[in-house]
Design a protein around this motif. Structure first.
Motif, short mmCIF file in Angstrom:
data_model
loop_
_atom_site.label_atom_id
_atom_site.label_comp_id
_atom_site.label_asym_id
_atom_site.label_seq_id
_atom_site.Cartn_x
_atom_site.Cartn_y
_atom_site.Cartn_z
N VAL A 1296 0.83 -1.20 0.00
CA VAL A 1296 0.00 0.00 0.00
C VAL A 1296 0.87 1.25 0.00
CG1 VAL A 1296 -0.19 0.05 2.51
CG2 VAL A 1296 -1.98 1.12 1.10
N TRP A 1297 2.03 1.14 0.59
CA TRP A 1297 2.95 2.29 0.59
C TRP A 1297 3.60 2.46 -0.79
CZ3 TRP A 1297 4.52 6.65 2.55
CH2 TRP A 1297 5.79 7.13 2.21
N VAL A 1298 4.11 1.37 -1.32
CA VAL A 1298 4.83 1.44 -2.60
C VAL A 1298 3.91 1.89 -3.73
CG1 VAL A 1298 6.08 0.07 -4.31
CG2 VAL A 1298 6.52 -0.28 -1.88
N LYS A 1299 2.72 1.33 -3.78
CA LYS A 1299 1.83 1.63 -4.90
C LYS A 1299 0.83 2.75 -4.61
CE LYS A 1299 1.56 -0.50 -8.25
NZ LYS A 1299 2.20 -0.35 -9.56
N GLY A 1300 0.66 3.09 -3.31
CA GLY A 1300 -0.36 4.07 -2.96
C GLY A 1300 0.17 5.36 -2.39
N TRP A 1301 0.65 5.29 -1.15
CA TRP A 1301 1.03 6.51 -0.45
C TRP A 1301 2.25 7.18 -1.07
CZ3 TRP A 1301 -2.68 8.40 2.00
CH2 TRP A 1301 -3.55 7.63 2.78
N PHE A 1302 3.24 6.41 -1.35
CA PHE A 1302 4.48 7.02 -1.84
C PHE A 1302 4.27 7.78 -3.15
CE2 PHE A 1302 8.48 7.00 -4.15
CZ PHE A 1302 9.31 7.60 -3.23
N PRO A 1303 3.60 7.22 -4.16
CA PRO A 1303 3.39 8.02 -5.38
C PRO A 1303 2.67 9.33 -5.13
CG PRO A 1303 2.86 5.71 -5.79
CD PRO A 1303 3.06 5.85 -4.31
N ILE A 1304 1.69 9.29 -4.25
CA ILE A 1304 0.94 10.53 -3.96
C ILE A 1304 1.85 11.57 -3.35
CG2 ILE A 1304 -0.89 11.48 -2.52
CD1 ILE A 1304 -2.40 8.86 -2.91
N LEU A 1305 2.55 11.18 -2.30
CA LEU A 1305 3.39 12.14 -1.60
C LEU A 1305 4.56 12.60 -2.46
CD1 LEU A 1305 3.32 10.32 1.85
CD2 LEU A 1305 2.10 12.43 1.25
N LYS A 1332 -0.73 14.15 8.21
CA LYS A 1332 -1.32 14.27 9.55
C LYS A 1332 -2.57 13.42 9.69
CE LYS A 1332 0.47 18.96 10.27
NZ LYS A 1332 0.14 20.40 10.39
N ASN A 1333 -3.35 13.32 8.61
CA ASN A 1333 -4.61 12.59 8.70
C ASN A 1333 -4.41 11.07 8.69
OD1 ASN A 1333 -6.04 14.99 8.77
ND2 ASN A 1333 -6.36 15.04 6.54
N TYR A 1334 -3.43 10.62 7.92
CA TYR A 1334 -3.28 9.16 7.76
C TYR A 1334 -1.95 8.65 8.27
CZ TYR A 1334 -6.96 10.38 4.42
OH TYR A 1334 -8.10 10.87 3.83
N GLY A 1335 -1.20 9.52 9.00
CA GLY A 1335 0.12 9.11 9.45
C GLY A 1335 0.11 8.00 10.46
N GLU A 1336 -1.00 7.83 11.19
CA GLU A 1336 -1.02 6.77 12.19
C GLU A 1336 -0.94 5.37 11.57
OE1 GLU A 1336 -5.26 7.75 11.10
OE2 GLU A 1336 -3.48 8.90 11.72
N THR A 1337 -1.23 5.28 10.27
CA THR A 1337 -1.18 3.96 9.61
C THR A 1337 0.19 3.68 9.01
OG1 THR A 1337 -1.96 4.86 7.50
CG2 THR A 1337 -3.62 4.10 9.07
N TYR A 1338 1.10 4.66 9.07
CA TYR A 1338 2.40 4.49 8.41
C TYR A 1338 3.32 3.66 9.27
CZ TYR A 1338 0.97 8.23 5.20
OH TYR A 1338 0.31 8.98 4.27
N ARG A 1339 4.10 2.83 8.58
CA ARG A 1339 5.12 2.04 9.26
C ARG A 1339 6.42 2.84 9.30
NH1 ARG A 1339 3.98 -3.44 9.12
NH2 ARG A 1339 6.19 -3.95 8.84
N GLN A 1340 7.35 2.37 10.12
CA GLN A 1340 8.58 3.13 10.31
C GLN A 1340 9.38 3.26 9.01
OE1 GLN A 1340 11.00 1.79 13.56
NE2 GLN A 1340 9.63 2.66 15.10
N GLU A 1345 11.25 6.66 4.05
CA GLU A 1345 11.15 7.01 2.63
C GLU A 1345 10.36 8.30 2.44
OE1 GLU A 1345 9.70 3.79 0.31
OE2 GLU A 1345 11.04 2.30 1.20
N LEU A 1346 9.36 8.49 3.28
CA LEU A 1346 8.54 9.70 3.16
C LEU A 1346 9.38 10.96 3.37
CD1 LEU A 1346 5.95 11.36 3.05
CD2 LEU A 1346 5.53 10.76 5.44
N PHE A 1347 10.21 10.97 4.43
CA PHE A 1347 10.96 12.18 4.72
C PHE A 1347 12.12 12.39 3.74
CE2 PHE A 1347 8.69 12.11 8.77
CZ PHE A 1347 8.33 13.45 8.86
N GLN A 1395 16.24 7.50 13.63
CA GLN A 1395 17.23 7.98 12.67
C GLN A 1395 16.75 9.20 11.91
OE1 GLN A 1395 16.72 4.10 10.58
NE2 GLN A 1395 16.98 5.34 8.74
N LEU A 1396 15.44 9.38 11.84
CA LEU A 1396 14.92 10.55 11.14
C LEU A 1396 15.12 11.83 11.93
CD1 LEU A 1396 11.61 9.25 9.51
CD2 LEU A 1396 13.79 9.72 8.42
#
Length: 1777
Positions: A1296-1305, A1332-1340, A1345-1347, A1395-1396
């Motif tokens: 979901v991160w690779v195909k969903g969240w990451f492309p959007i962000l 902020k709205n969906y960050g609680e579902t993000y893995r470490q 990768e997000l930052f 580390q972030l």
């Protein structure tokens, strides 16, 4: 009743016999001449016989018995009945002989005279033998009456065809001889024909009876053998039976041989009219043949039946079969000898008058008949094979060189039969006949047309049999010791087919045409045989299993191009029938490939290749012996040993140059001497005469010319001769032989050299050789014999192939000198004489030798055959099509080309295949438009053949499809020319009308290449024009049009590789059409057609096809011809719609490949019209086929992405509307099917957002991206379940991160980096809202990768180039992003990896170090907020990094340039604390060594392990920032950089203050220090109003008890706090140094720094030291830090001393006023200490405090100082309350 009936029959038989017996005898008695004295004995015999017949009739009537006695009585009455007829036959009276023969024939015919009893006159013979002799003796040569001849033939035929009369070899030969003689000498054509027919019938009977008897005997033997297996006890009896049978057979053999010998003596009196002589066999010869008889298969141990009846029956069968076998054997041998009989009158070549010639021809005809009708016994019998090898082959070698056409023709007929039926046993003989005779006759220019015609007719028959053709190749061309018969055959036929020898022969045009036709027929037959042989390898596209029914094209000549067989040449069992063309019967079967057969094929191929190398080596040897031998050594074909080389010379004398061999043998080099010795030693001269041995020695090479070489050779010869003949007493020693040999050489030269005019006499020769035998003479008879032999026959080289070939070449080379047929005939006779000698010699040697003959079975043999044959065939067919206009010849050439293409295709021989197809396409004349005026019927036939090849061999054509499709393209142009005769120009848009296509551009017109035909002079070209138009109309016929269409419609039947090659070639042709001067779209149309036809293929094949078609459409759609581009795009649309209707299964990607051309066209075509059309096509796909689209979404979004960058509002609006529809509707309904292309959709929206021309669209696109985020949040399970190819190695939870969240962000970050302020601000807001709205579902790992993406906002490389935009970017976007990032960190600190935090600090440091005050302040503020908010959750590691970050920021923002700047020198370096002592310009008494620097403190922490490896990164960052700052600030020129430098320094000073406040706020919480300062003022005011005394301490004690714990003090360890203290002290010391450097301050002030007032760092100076004191006293008063009290005491004392001393030195009142709050803080902190601690510190600083009393202090400071001094007095008991 039965008895009566039998009686009546007997009466009838008696009457009939009485009738012809009595009439014959009465007729004899009624002859007038019977009364003559010489006929008296005959008269008495007739009367006696007549009386006996009458008496016998009477007795028979009484006994009711037959008129003739029974068999057992025949010996009594035979003479009585036979004697009159025998006497009548000897009378030589025509009528009497006729009557007698007629009666005998009837008696024999009806079985009344069997002759099976012994002859009363000669009991050693049978009566039948006497009867046969009597009948045969009636023939007396040419004087014999015609009627008598006829009666003789009838009687003999009756005997030979009777089923009850059995005759033996002597009688059989006599019958055959008599009929043969009648045929030769009879004056009656009727009798001649009757004799010929009778002989044929007799021979058929003899050999068929032999076959039947032997087969029956073999069957009975097999039966008896099976029966005898059950009885083993009868072995002894079986041996006895076998012995008896063998004895009987031996007796019969001896008897027959004896009879033949006596008969030969008796026949010596035959007249000279009898041409044929009796042919007998001696007993020894027969036994030699008998040893090879098939009867030998029965051994003495063969089991026989124990029953006597069975044994007798078997013996009878064996005797009968043996007799039949011998009859056939002797007849066949006699005929073979007759065929080789000398012709006495050689000048007479008329068979009618030359009986010798007629005899040879007729015997060959009879032999041919025997061979044609021969059965398996004949063909497998070693006896007959011996005769064939010994007699027949020798005869053929003689008759095959005859100048008489009839004899030559019969030799050829027999040769054909031998090849057909006996090739397995006659390998050497067939090679000799082929190589030495028949092919030579066809090659040489001296042979007549008739001879060539007969040979080529014979080759036509041989070429029609596939088995023979393939056998010839593998047994001769693939054999090291044999000649290349097949290769030479093809070359000879090719020359004949090209008509090369027509002019030499002086033949007519008809004869030339016939010869060429026959040569072509032979080549075509050979190719047809290859096709038939490999038919199992051929795959017909019209018969493939996945195809519908379709008719198979049959060639005009009946050849089925599909099956590879003749449509009329095969019957049900696969055996080819004999047809009117006279082809040979053969049995032919092909087997599939096995490992063994494949190995055999490879072996043959290796031998063939080795043979080619060997032949090349021999050619080199014949040019240069050294090079040739070295080549053979190099290729491992010959060992470099003298014995091997000598054996090589012996073995290959027929092909090696004799002169070269002689030079090698005579060479003086030692190696060559050894070769010569080995060569001579390998010769065997045992029991040879001297001259014979010398001839043998000199036959293999030509003597060299040098005497020394001859001397060496003769010396070795003499030694070898004496060695082999050691018992020869004539030579005293080898020296004698040596001298004699030399003298023989001299004698030969003297007698036979033209240069020697005076010849040596015999006496001179004898005299010359006196005393050579060790001073004695050789016998004169011996020398005389030598002289005579040399005089009669010189010593010659053996005539070999090489020499004969040289003669042929010489003759051919002088063919222009042949002026008449007579001269040609003379040369031919001379040449044939040499050939006959060689052939007879070779045949004689080959008769006793056998070589294994291999019967071809493997299909793969055809490949090397065709490699040898294709070049001559192509030359013949090309010349035929080029030179001749005969349609039948053209048909033959085209048939041959089609066969050649088939073979080359089957074996994937690209070079050969392309050569034939290119030749065929060239002869259509369509490829060369300038020659279209020469189109003839043959060219149209070429076109038809080309089309037929395309239909039948399409699976194999490969790249050759280009030539075919090019011709088809040109054909369409020619048809267009025929249709538009009256039009000079053609508009492409009118040529092909396409629906739904419009063009705004001007239409293109192009000229046809045929236009010039209509603008030439009419009178000159009118007739030719009519012909051209007729032929072009022929090309436009319905038949050709349909055939061409079938090429394209049949493409669906091609296999996977073939359709790829077809499509590639069609695209190539299409591109040629479009790039020509007259662009056309014919092939482009066909490309669309075949796409429809082949759309049903499996995806794997269709993918390969579309890869080519799509690439072609990409090019075409970018064509400058808008009509063409429109057509390409519209065709793509239609094909895509058709394909999309089929849908696609998940995880397949073919839609992506299929729709890719739209993407490429959109990318490469700059025409807005075409781009608009592409967008409309894609929109149409979405509207109509959205439910079927899967992988194609990628291409759709890619097209829309490129459309998003357009400036055309119509394109952008249409594309965005479709995207909006996809996001809002399609995503909602079928999100799973679009999931693969989700990131493409987001990227597409990102592109819309970045289009600066349409800001509203940009905002809406960002909204749609947020909508996409909503889909991702709502449907995470869809992503987890989706297992695409690119997600195979991705865990389900991360998908979901690779195909969903990451492309959007990521795309939002791209929008931020690319767009203007309003758009990027919107994107930034949306991005952080999503986080902020969906960050609680993000893995470490997602956060990491997000930052990485988020921090790209602060990337130096991505900042705007201009300074204004950069400032705007930092002030707005970076500032906004920085606060948002910290908000996210604080909100999700527990979920974000540690580390972030370091990455965050790195970005904060970057912000602080920018030359932007707002951003720098924001950096420090964000840092402060983050630490205050999350500090309580920090780990020790994070605190270490936090303190390190503070240190780095302090160091990087320290305005060091303030201390070094000079107005007259450009600053080229920055002084640091480590490089330049900052306190050099101060007069401070502060002991700095007592205070640990911040850097050393931090390094100590690192060494203690608390930094955990992050320090190096931070230090590197400091270094990089410092370098960047140096480069960006220090290097500009002085005039341009001063102002900017002062701005930067000001910002740094501000950042220093911000950092001091940040440390204060972090440690003690914001506003805590201000409150404390206010409290200190309040205390001072309270003290002012209070009296001095002990009670005033309550103010300090009360305040000291209440610590504010909201700061991070409690979360930081001692070392970390000390590090902060050091940072503060360093900042303080820098400010103090600057404030003390009045000179530098004045320079800066004069330069305009800080405006009108002199620059100072008072605030930094005081705030930093105040904060340091707060932290130190907080640590000192903290009971948890008791273990560090000593360090704290020392540092507090030193720092206080330094501070107070510095204050005491200050000169400026305002400067001292700035220090008031600091001093109040210090004294207040001391006053808050308990008595002991206060006493410790006050004692140390008392003297310094005393120094400041003298200054005019602020009132509040004075009160605090007063309280301090009072307490000192109390503590030290100076005063008392």
């Amino acid at each position: 009743m039965p008895q009566k009936k039998e009686k009546d029959e007997n009466i009838l038989i008696t009457d009939s016999k009485t009738m012809f017996l009595k009439r014959a005898l009465e007729k004899l008695l009624n002859e007038k001449d019977i009364k003559k004295s010489q006929y008296q004995q005959l008269k008495r015999a007739c009367e006696t016989a007549l009386t006996s017949i009458t008496k016998d009739i009477q007795i028979s009537q009484v006994n009711e018995s037959s008129i003739l006695p029974s068999t057992d009585q025949q010996s009594i009455n035979a003479e009585k009945y036979f004697l009159p007829f025998e006497l009548a036959c000897t009378t030589n009276h025509p009528r009497m002989v006729d009557t007698s023969l007629d009666c005998l024939q009837k008696l024999l015919l009806h079985g009344h005279l069997l002759g099976s009893i012994a002859d009363p006159i000669d009991p050693s013979k049978l009566l039948i033998d006497r009867i046969v002799s009597t009948i045969c003796n009636c023939f007396r040569g040419v004087q014999t009456e015609e009627q008598v001849e006829l009666q003789i033939i009838k009687a003999l035929l009756t005997i030979m065809t009777s089923q009850v009369i059995e005759i033996h070899q002597r009688s059989v030969l006599q019958i055959i001889k008599t009929c043969f003689n009648i045929y030769l000498t009879s004056r009656s054509k009727i009798n001649e024909a009757t004799a010929q027919g009778s002989l044929s019938q007799m021979l058929n009977g003899i050999f068929s009876k032999m076959e039947q008897k032997m087969v029956l005997l073999n069957e009975r033997r097999k039966q008896y053998q099976e029966e005898s297996t059950t009885s083993i006890s009868n072995n002894i009896e079986q041996e006895n039976v076998s012995i008896v049978v063998n004895e009987i057979l031996d007796e019969l053999v001896e008897k027959i041989c004896y009879d033949e010998a006596t008969q030969e003596k008796e026949n010596t009196h035959l007249s000279t009219n009898e041409i044929i002589e009796d042919t007998q066999a001696t007993q020894e010869e027969f036994h030699n043949g008998r040893s090879r008889n098939v009867l030998d298969s029965q051994s003495s141990g063969d089991p026989l039946s124990t029953k006597s009846t069975i044994s007798n029956s078997l013996s009878t069968d064996e005797l009968s079969a043996d007799n039949c076998f011998k009859n056939a054997y002797y007849v066949f041998r006699a005929l073979c000898k007759l065929s080789d009989r000398d012709i006495k009158d050689k000048a007479n070549t008329d068979p009618k008058t030359n009986l010798d010639l007629k005899s040879r021809i007729f015997s060959l005809r009879l032999i041919m008949q025997i061979l044609q009708t021969s059965g398996p016994i004949f063909r497998s019998s070693e006896d007959f094979l011996y005769v064939i090898k010994t007699y027949l082959c020798v005869s053929l070698s003689r008759n095959g060189v005859s100048a008489i056409p009839e004899l030559f023709e019969m030799a050829l007929f027999n040769f054909v039969e031998l090849i057909d039926k006996f090739k397995a046993y006659l390998k050497i003989q067939i090679e000799v006949l082929f190589r030495e005779i028949f092919l030579t006759i066809l090659e040489t220019s001296t042979s007549s047309f008739r001879h060539k015609w007969l040979v080529i007719q014979t080759l036509a028959k041989i070429s029609a049999d596939a088995q023979i053709v393939v056998d010839l190749f593998i047994n001769y061309d693939c054999s090291m010791r044999s000649a290349n018969i097949f290769e030479r055959l093809v070359i000879v036929l090719s020359r004949a087919a090209q008509g090369r020898q027509a002019g030499e022969l002086g033949c007519s045009s008809t004869e030339e045409h016939n010869l060429r036709m026959k040569g072509l027929e032979c080549l075509v037959s050979i190719l047809k045989c290859m096709v038939e042989w490999t038919k199992d390898l051929y795959v017909n596209p019209h018969l493939q299993s996945n195809l519908g029914p379709d008719s198979k094209p049959i060639h005009d000549n009946g050849y089925d191009q599909d099956s590879g067989r003749s449509s009329s040449g095969y019957v049900g069992n696969g055996i080819r029938r004999t047809d009117s063309t006279g082809s040979i019967n053969s049995y032919h079967s092909n087997s599939g490939f096995s490992s063994e057969s494949s190995k055999n094929v490879i072996n043959f191929e290796l031998v063939r290749q080795r043979k080619e190398l060997f032949e090349k080596g021999i050619d080199l040897f014949n040019q240069n012996s050294k090079k040739g031998l070295e080549y053979l050594y190099e290729k491992n074909l010959l060992n470099n040993e003298p014995e091997d080389i000598a054996h090589f010379f012996h073995s290959y004398q027929d092909v090696l140059d004799k002169i070269i061999i002689g030079d090698c043998l005579g060479h003086e080099d030692n190696h060559y001497k050894q070769i010569m010795y080995a060569y001579v030693d390998q010769l065997d001269f045992t029991n040879m005469e001297f001259l014979v041995a010398l001839r043998k020695f000199l036959s293999g090479f030509r003597l060299p010319g040098e005497a020394q070489k001859i001397d060496r050779l003769m010396e070795k010869f003499a030694a070898r001769f004496c060695e082999c003949n050691s018992n020869l007493e004539i030579f005293a020693s080898a020296d004698t032989a040596y001298v004699l040999a030399y003298s023989v050489i001299m004698l030969t030269t003297d007698l036979h050299s033209k240069n020697v005019k005076k010849k040596m006499t015999k006496e001179q020769y004898i005299k010359m050789n006196r005393g050579i035998n060790e001073s004695r003479d050789l016998p004169e008879e011996f020398l005389s014999k030598i002289y005579d032999e040399i005089e009669n026959e010189e010593i010659k080289l053996k005539v070999t192939t090489l020499r004969r070939g040289a003669n042929v070449v010489g003759t051919t080379g002088t063919k222009e000198n042949i002026t008449s047929d007579k001269q040609r005939e003379l040369l031919f006779h001379m040449q044939m004489k040499d050939i006959e000698c060689v052939a007879r010699d070779l045949m004689s040697n080959a008769g006793s030798s056998t070589e294994e003959f291999t019967t071809a079975k493997q299909l793969e043999h055809v490949r090397p055959m065709f490699q040898k044959a294709w070049s001559p065939c192509l030359a013949a067919f090309s010349v035929g099509l080029q030179d001749s206009d005969h349609i039948d010849l053209a048909h033959l050439c085209l048939t041959g080309i089609s066969y050649s293409i088939r073979i080359a295709c089957i074996f994937q021989m690209e070079l050969e295949r392309n050569a034939f197809i290119q030749a065929l396409s060239r002869f259509t004349l369509l490829m060369t438009t300038s020659q279209v005026i020469e189109i003839k019927a043959k060219n149209v036939e070429c076109l038809k053949t080309l089309i037929l090849v395309a239909q039948t061999d399409g699976n194999y054509l490969g790249e050759a499809w280009y030539d075919i499709l090019k011709c088809v393209s040109q054909l369409e142009l020619a048809q267009l020319f025929g249709i538009n005769v009256n039009k000079a120009r053609l508009n492409v848009s009118n040529h092909h009308q396409y629906p739904n296509l419009t063009s705004n551009s001007s239409s293109y017109t192009f000229s046809l290449p045929f236009d010039n035909l209509f603008y030439s002079e009419k009178g000159q070209l009118s007739k030719r024009m009519q012909t051209v138009q007729d032929q072009i109309h022929e090309t436009s016929s319905q038949n050709i049009v349909v055939s061409v269409d079938r090429i394209f419609s049949g493409s669906a039947r091609l296999d996977g590789d073939a359709i790829v090659a077809f499509v590639r070639s069609l695209c190539h042709v299409s591109m040629d059409e479009l790039n020509s001067n007259s662009p056309r779209m014919f092939s482009l149309l066909k490309l669309v057609e075949i796409s429809y036809y082949n759309m049903g293929r499996i995806r794997l094949q269709w993918s390969r096809i579309w890869e080519i078609i799509g690439e072609h459409f990409n090019k075409v759609a970018c064509s400058p011809l808008q009509d063409v581009a429109f057509f390409a795009v519209d065709s793509l649309r239609q094909l895509s719609m058709k394909f999309l209707e089929k849908g696609e299964f998940p995880n397949f990607r073919f839609q992506k490949e299929f729709l890719k051309p739209f993407e490429v066209i959109m990318k490469k075509n700059s025409s807005s019209t075409i781009r608009d059309m592409v967008v409309r096509c894609v929109t149409h796909f979405v509207d109509s086929q959205a439910k079927n689209i899967r992988s194609g979404w990628k291409n759709i979004f890619s097209v829309f992405q490129m459309a998003a960058a357009e400036t055309d509002a119509q394109i952008v609006e249409l594309a965005f509307q479709t995207c909006t529809h996809i996001i809002t509707v399609v995503f909602d309904r079928q999100f799973a099917s679009v999931l693969d292309s989700f990131q493409d959709a987001v990227k597409c929206l990102s592109e819309f957002a970045c289009n600066i021309s349409f800001p509203d669209t940009s905002m809406e696109a960002i909204r749609l991206i947020r909508q996409c985020a909503k889909y991702v949040a709502e449907k995470p399970q869809v992503f987890r379940d989706h297992a695409a190819e690119d997600l195979i190695n991705v865990p389900e939870e991360d998908r979901v991160w690779v195909k969903g969240w990451f492309p959007i962000l990521f795309e939002l970050s791209c929008i931020i980096n690319r767009c203007k302020l309003d758009v990027r601000t919107r994107a930034l807001t949306v991005m952080f809202e999503i986080m902020k709205n969906y960050g609680e579902t993000y893995r470490q790992n997602w956060w990491i990768e997000l930052f990485k993406v988020v921090f790209r906002i602060f990337d130096n490389m991505k900042l705007p180039d201009t300074q204004i935009e950069k400032i705007e970017w930092m002030t707005t976007t970076c500032n906004h992003a920085l606060y948002a990032i910290v908000d996210v960190f604080t909100q999700f600190y527990d979920e974000i990896p540690e580390q972030l935090v370091g990455e965050l600090y790195r970005q904060l440091k970057w912000c602080v170090n920018q030359d932007n005050e707002i951003l720098a302040k924001s950096g420090t503020n964000c840092f402060e907020n983050f630490v205050i908010t999350c500090g309580q959750r920090f780990t020790s590691h994070i605190w270490e990094r936090t303190c390190g970050c503070i240190l780095e920021i302090f160091r990087s923002t320290l305005p060091e340039t303030l201390m070094t700047w000079r107005p007259d020198v450009e600053s080229n370096g920055t002084a640091t604390l480590n490089e330049t002592p900052l306190l050099d310009h101060t007069d401070s008494l502060f002991d700095y060594s007592a205070v640990e620097s911040a850097s050393s403190q931090h390094n100590r922490m690192v060494r203690a392990g608390s930094a955990n490896g992050s320090t190096s990164d931070q230090q590197e960052s400091i270094s990089n920032n410092h370098l960047s700052r140096t480069n960006s600030i220090e290097r500009p020129s002085k005039t341009q950089s001063d102002f900017h430098l002062f701005q930067v320094l000001t910002i740094k000073c501000i950042i220093q203050l911000e950092l001091i406040q940040t440390i204060d706020n972090i440690v003690f919480y914001p506003s805590t220090s201000k409150k404390e300062d206010l409290q200190n003022i309040a205390i001072a005011q309270a003290l002012a109003n209070a009296s001095s005394g002990q009670q005033n301490l309550a103010y300090f004690t009360h305040l000291d008890d209440s610590h504010d714990d909201h700061g991070m003090y409690t979360n930081m360890n001692f070392d970390q706090l000390l590090l902060l203290i050091d940072c503060l002290i360093e900042s303080h010391m820098f400010a103090r140094a600057f404030n003390s450097n009045h000179e530098q301050r004045n320079l800066l002030w004069k330069a305009g720094y800080r405006g009108k007032a002199k620059p100072n760092l008072l605030t930094q100076e005081t705030h930093s030291i105040a904060c340091a004191f707060r932290i130190l006293f907080r640590l000192y008063t903290d009971p948890k830090r008791n273990d560090s009290m000593d360090i704290l005491k020392r540092r507090i004392v030193k720092l206080t001393h330094s501070t107070l001393e510095y204050y005491a030195q200050l000169q400026s009142e305002s400067h001292r006023d700035a220090w008031t709050s600091v001093l109040m803080l210090i004294f207040t902190k001391f006053l808050k200490l308990n008595e002991d601690r206060f006493k410790y510190f006050s004692g140390d600083i008392y003297s310094v405090v005393a120094e400041i009393v003298v200054f005019d202090l602020k009132p509040e400071l004075r009160y605090i100082l007063r309280e301090f001094l009072l307490r000192v007095g109390r503590v030290f008991n100076v005063n008392s309350d």
